[in-house]
Write a protein that holds these residues in place. Structure first.
Motif, PDB file in Angstrom:
ATOM      1  N   ASP A   1       0.803  -1.220   0.000  1.00 36.70           N
ATOM      2  CA  ASP A   1       0.000   0.000   0.000  1.00 36.70           C
ATOM      3  C   ASP A   1       0.838   1.272   0.000  1.00 36.70           C
ATOM      4  O   ASP A   1       0.364   2.322  -0.418  1.00 36.70           O
ATOM      5  CB  ASP A   1      -0.923   0.024   1.226  1.00 36.70           C
ATOM      6  CG  ASP A   1      -1.960  -1.082   1.180  1.00 36.70           C
ATOM      7  OD1 ASP A   1      -2.201  -1.639   0.093  1.00 36.70           O
ATOM      8  OD2 ASP A   1      -2.527  -1.389   2.237  1.00 36.70           O
TER       9      ASP A   1
ATOM     10  N   HIS B   1      -1.489   3.610  -1.866  1.00 32.90           N
ATOM     11  CA  HIS B   1      -2.465   2.858  -2.658  1.00 32.90           C
ATOM     12  C   HIS B   1      -3.606   2.389  -1.756  1.00 32.90           C
ATOM     13  O   HIS B   1      -3.375   1.733  -0.748  1.00 32.90           O
ATOM     14  CB  HIS B   1      -1.785   1.646  -3.305  1.00 32.90           C
ATOM     15  CG  HIS B   1      -0.713   2.019  -4.270  1.00 32.90           C
ATOM     16  ND1 HIS B   1      -0.916   2.072  -5.626  1.00 32.90           N
ATOM     17  CD2 HIS B   1       0.578   2.387  -4.077  1.00 32.90           C
ATOM     18  CE1 HIS B   1       0.205   2.445  -6.234  1.00 32.90           C
ATOM     19  NE2 HIS B   1       1.136   2.647  -5.306  1.00 32.90           N
TER      20      HIS B   1
ATOM     21  N   GLU C   1      -9.832   3.119  -3.021  1.00 31.14           N
ATOM     22  CA  GLU C   1     -10.428   4.313  -3.623  1.00 31.14           C
ATOM     23  C   GLU C   1      -9.541   4.946  -4.685  1.00 31.14           C
ATOM     24  O   GLU C   1      -9.995   5.771  -5.457  1.00 31.14           O
ATOM     25  CB  GLU C   1     -10.730   5.367  -2.546  1.00 31.14           C
ATOM     26  CG  GLU C   1     -11.662   4.900  -1.461  1.00 31.14           C
ATOM     27  CD  GLU C   1     -10.981   4.056  -0.393  1.00 31.14           C
ATOM     28  OE1 GLU C   1     -11.707   3.333   0.311  1.00 31.14           O
ATOM     29  OE2 GLU C   1      -9.744   4.106  -0.267  1.00 31.14           O
ATOM     30  N   GLY C   2      -8.262   4.613  -4.688  1.00 33.08           N
ATOM     31  CA  GLY C   2      -7.342   5.192  -5.655  1.00 33.08           C
ATOM     32  C   GLY C   2      -5.947   5.317  -5.078  1.00 33.08           C
ATOM     33  O   GLY C   2      -5.653   4.827  -3.989  1.00 33.08           O
ATOM     34  N   THR C   3      -5.095   5.982  -5.825  1.00 34.90           N
ATOM     35  CA  THR C   3      -3.698   6.151  -5.446  1.00 34.90           C
ATOM     36  C   THR C   3      -3.382   7.634  -5.317  1.00 34.90           C
ATOM     37  O   THR C   3      -3.766   8.431  -6.171  1.00 34.90           O
ATOM     38  CB  THR C   3      -2.771   5.519  -6.511  1.00 34.90           C
ATOM     39  OG1 THR C   3      -3.067   4.132  -6.603  1.00 34.90           O
ATOM     40  CG2 THR C   3      -1.307   5.713  -6.162  1.00 34.90           C
ATOM     41  N   ALA C   4      -2.687   7.977  -4.248  1.00 29.55           N
ATOM     42  CA  ALA C   4      -2.191   9.343  -4.074  1.00 29.55           C
ATOM     43  C   ALA C   4      -0.670   9.296  -4.180  1.00 29.55           C
ATOM     44  O   ALA C   4      -0.032   8.439  -3.579  1.00 29.55           O
ATOM     45  CB  ALA C   4      -2.608   9.895  -2.715  1.00 29.55           C
TER      46      ALA C   4
ATOM     47  N   GLU D   1       3.989   6.946  -2.521  1.00 25.93           N
ATOM     48  CA  GLU D   1       2.745   6.522  -3.165  1.00 25.93           C
ATOM     49  C   GLU D   1       1.909   5.801  -2.129  1.00 25.93           C
ATOM     50  O   GLU D   1       2.392   4.895  -1.461  1.00 25.93           O
ATOM     51  CB  GLU D   1       3.018   5.552  -4.313  1.00 25.93           C
ATOM     52  CG  GLU D   1       3.749   6.129  -5.480  1.00 25.93           C
ATOM     53  CD  GLU D   1       3.969   5.084  -6.563  1.00 25.93           C
ATOM     54  OE1 GLU D   1       3.251   4.058  -6.597  1.00 25.93           O
ATOM     55  OE2 GLU D   1       4.873   5.294  -7.388  1.00 25.93           O
TER      56      GLU D   1
END
Length: 137
Positions: free
Chosen positions: A73, A89, A92-95, A87
């Motif tokens: 993650d 993960h 809901e998505g990746t920032a 990063e």
């Protein structure tokens, strides 16, 4: 001496909406959880509008300053001369955020002064932890 280190950092959110390219974040370290660091993002910087906190290993953050690290993650890697990419993960998505490497190094130095790398196990109270586990049995 305090048992907690908190260091504000400026994170640049990659591919962010124009309204918030830079977001304040905070790196946390607690001697009571000596293997972990946390990075907290304030509510206005998240899609859900609530504060988000990611917990990952101090070792991952340290290693990620030098070479790409992580397979789950949280992933960390150097970017150019003075940036580190983190990063995050989630379903809901990746920032993806960039943080100044110097800020990360200062934070890690402070954590090492509080709990030297390799001596984290000396901070753990295994008897107490075992008693807590057995309490529910």
């Amino acid at each position: 001496m305090s048992t907690v280190i908190e260091q504000p950092v400026e994170a640049r959110l990659v591919a962010a909406a124009p309204r918030m390219p830079n977001i304040p974040a905070t790196l946390h370290y607690d001697r009571d959880d000596p293997f972990a660091v946390r990075m907290t993002f304030p509510a206005p910087a998240t899609l859900e509008g609530v504060e988000v906190c990611w917990t990952f290993s101090r070792e991952l953050l340290t290693a990620g300053l030098l070479a790409p690290e992580g397979h789950g993650d949280v992933r960390v890697r150097p970017y150019g001369y003075d940036r580190t990419v983190l990063e995050f993960h989630a379903p809901e998505g990746t920032a993806v955020v960039h943080v100044r490497s110097g800020e990360v190094r200062r934070f890690l130095q402070a954590t090492s002064e509080l709990v030297p790398v390799g001596l984290e196990h000396l901070q753990l109270d295994l008897d107490h932890g075992l008693a807590e586990l057995m309490r529910g049995a």
